[in-house]
Design a protein around this motif. Structure first.
Motif, PDB file in Angstrom:
ATOM      1  N   LYS A 140       0.844  -1.182   0.000  1.00 36.05           N
ATOM      2  CA  LYS A 140       0.000   0.000   0.000  1.00 36.05           C
ATOM      3  C   LYS A 140       0.886   1.240   0.000  1.00 36.05           C
ATOM      4  O   LYS A 140       1.725   1.429   0.874  1.00 36.05           O
ATOM      5  N   SER A 141       0.717   2.087  -0.999  1.00 37.45           N
ATOM      6  CA  SER A 141       1.538   3.297  -1.110  1.00 37.45           C
ATOM      7  C   SER A 141       0.632   4.517  -1.071  1.00 37.45           C
ATOM      8  O   SER A 141      -0.421   4.555  -1.692  1.00 37.45           O
ATOM      9  N   ASN A 142       1.064   5.500  -0.329  1.00 38.92           N
ATOM     10  CA  ASN A 142       0.320   6.742  -0.214  1.00 38.92           C
ATOM     11  C   ASN A 142       0.729   7.705  -1.321  1.00 38.92           C
ATOM     12  O   ASN A 142       1.907   7.955  -1.548  1.00 38.92           O
ATOM     13  N   SER A 143      -0.262   8.237  -2.010  1.00 41.11           N
ATOM     14  CA  SER A 143       0.016   9.170  -3.097  1.00 41.11           C
ATOM     15  C   SER A 143       0.419  10.520  -2.516  1.00 41.11           C
ATOM     16  O   SER A 143      -0.096  10.966  -1.484  1.00 41.11           O
ATOM     17  N   SER A 144       1.377  11.164  -3.189  1.00 45.89           N
ATOM     18  CA  SER A 144       1.844  12.468  -2.753  1.00 45.89           C
ATOM     19  C   SER A 144       2.317  13.254  -3.964  1.00 45.89           C
ATOM     20  O   SER A 144       2.394  12.732  -5.080  1.00 45.89           O
ATOM     21  N   ALA A 145       2.644  14.511  -3.724  1.00 46.72           N
ATOM     22  CA  ALA A 145       3.105  15.369  -4.814  1.00 46.72           C
ATOM     23  C   ALA A 145       4.476  14.948  -5.334  1.00 46.72           C
ATOM     24  O   ALA A 145       4.859  15.317  -6.451  1.00 46.72           O
ATOM     25  N   TRP A 146       5.223  14.165  -4.547  1.00 45.42           N
ATOM     26  CA  TRP A 146       6.551  13.715  -4.950  1.00 45.42           C
ATOM     27  C   TRP A 146       6.541  12.280  -5.455  1.00 45.42           C
ATOM     28  O   TRP A 146       7.587  11.638  -5.505  1.00 45.42           O
TER      29      TRP A 146
END
Length: 240
Positions: A140-146
């Protein structure tokens, strides 16, 4: 179902392809039980296995076999006979051949349909299809601006940036003496060099290369950039 080429039809099931006969022709006037060979497996015991400390057998193939026999309009007495020492998986080729040699009336288990086995027995319609399955760990990966930085490691990003600067400097050295687009005040030349280098990432550089060596360097670098773009796109797709 499979059957001896020279004898009566018999039950059978396959490994990637488990199968069983719905129609079974049995002449059991003498009341003798049919010997059904069952592989004494040590792995994949969900197909067929023996209950510890008892003579009871269970598993998916056993359930299908008993359900098919229950549908017969006449009695079909049988008994399961284990094949193998229980220390390692038995040879399924030998198990099939024992049907041909009349040691078993039929085998029940996860026995695959292969060419050499069809020379001795016939098979019924499979009820479990074979196939390849890839099991992958889901993270599970959290989406971010980077998130766009994830495909490449920090070391890869540093090496790629360094090569961009080196290629821009090399092209500037080869071009600035003969190419007016790479001339001008020092500030303009630095901006031109950086712009030319990083614009090759999107194949949008506007400056023309005149020298032969400059063109050779640019062609090689554009090929490398193509590989970097493809690798980045593929890695980004895998991340999400």
């Amino acid at each position: 179902m499979c059957k001896d080429k020279k004898k009566n039809p018999i039950f059978h099931s396959t490994q990637a392809v488990c199968e069983v006969s719905i129609t079974l022709y049995i002449i059991s006037n003498n009341g003798r039980q049919l010997r059904i060979g069952v592989p004494n497996r040590v792995s994949y015991r969900d197909f067929v296995s023996q209950e510890k400390g008892t003579d009871d057998l269970h598993g998916y193939c056993i359930d299908v076999f008993t359900a098919a026999v229950a549908l017969l309009p006449y009695a079909a007495p049988y008994k399961f006979v284990l094949f193998g020492d229980g220390l390692k998986n038995p040879s399924y080729n030998q198990l099939v051949y024992k049907v041909f040699s009349n040691d078993f009336y039929a085998p029940v288990g996860d026995i695959a349909i292969v060419t050499n086995r069809t020379k001795f027995v016939d098979f019924t319609q499979p009820y479990v299809e074979s196939g390849l399955v890839v099991v992958a760990l889901v993270k599970k990966s959290n989406s971010s601006a980077w998130a766009f930085l994830r495909p490449f490691t920090p070391l890869m990003r540093a090496v790629t940036t360094t090569f961009f600067l080196i290629v821009g400097e090399v092209v500037w050295i080869l071009e600035h003496r003969i190419n007016d687009e790479f001339r001008g005040p020092p500030k303009k030349q630095i901006v031109t060099m950086l712009w030319f280098s990083f614009s090759t990432l999107f194949f949008s550089h506007r400056e023309n290369t005149i020298s032969t060596l400059g063109r050779v360097v640019l062609i090689i670098w554009l090929f490398v950039v193509l590989i970097i773009n493809s690798s980045y796109t593929t890695s980004l797709d895998l991340k999400f």
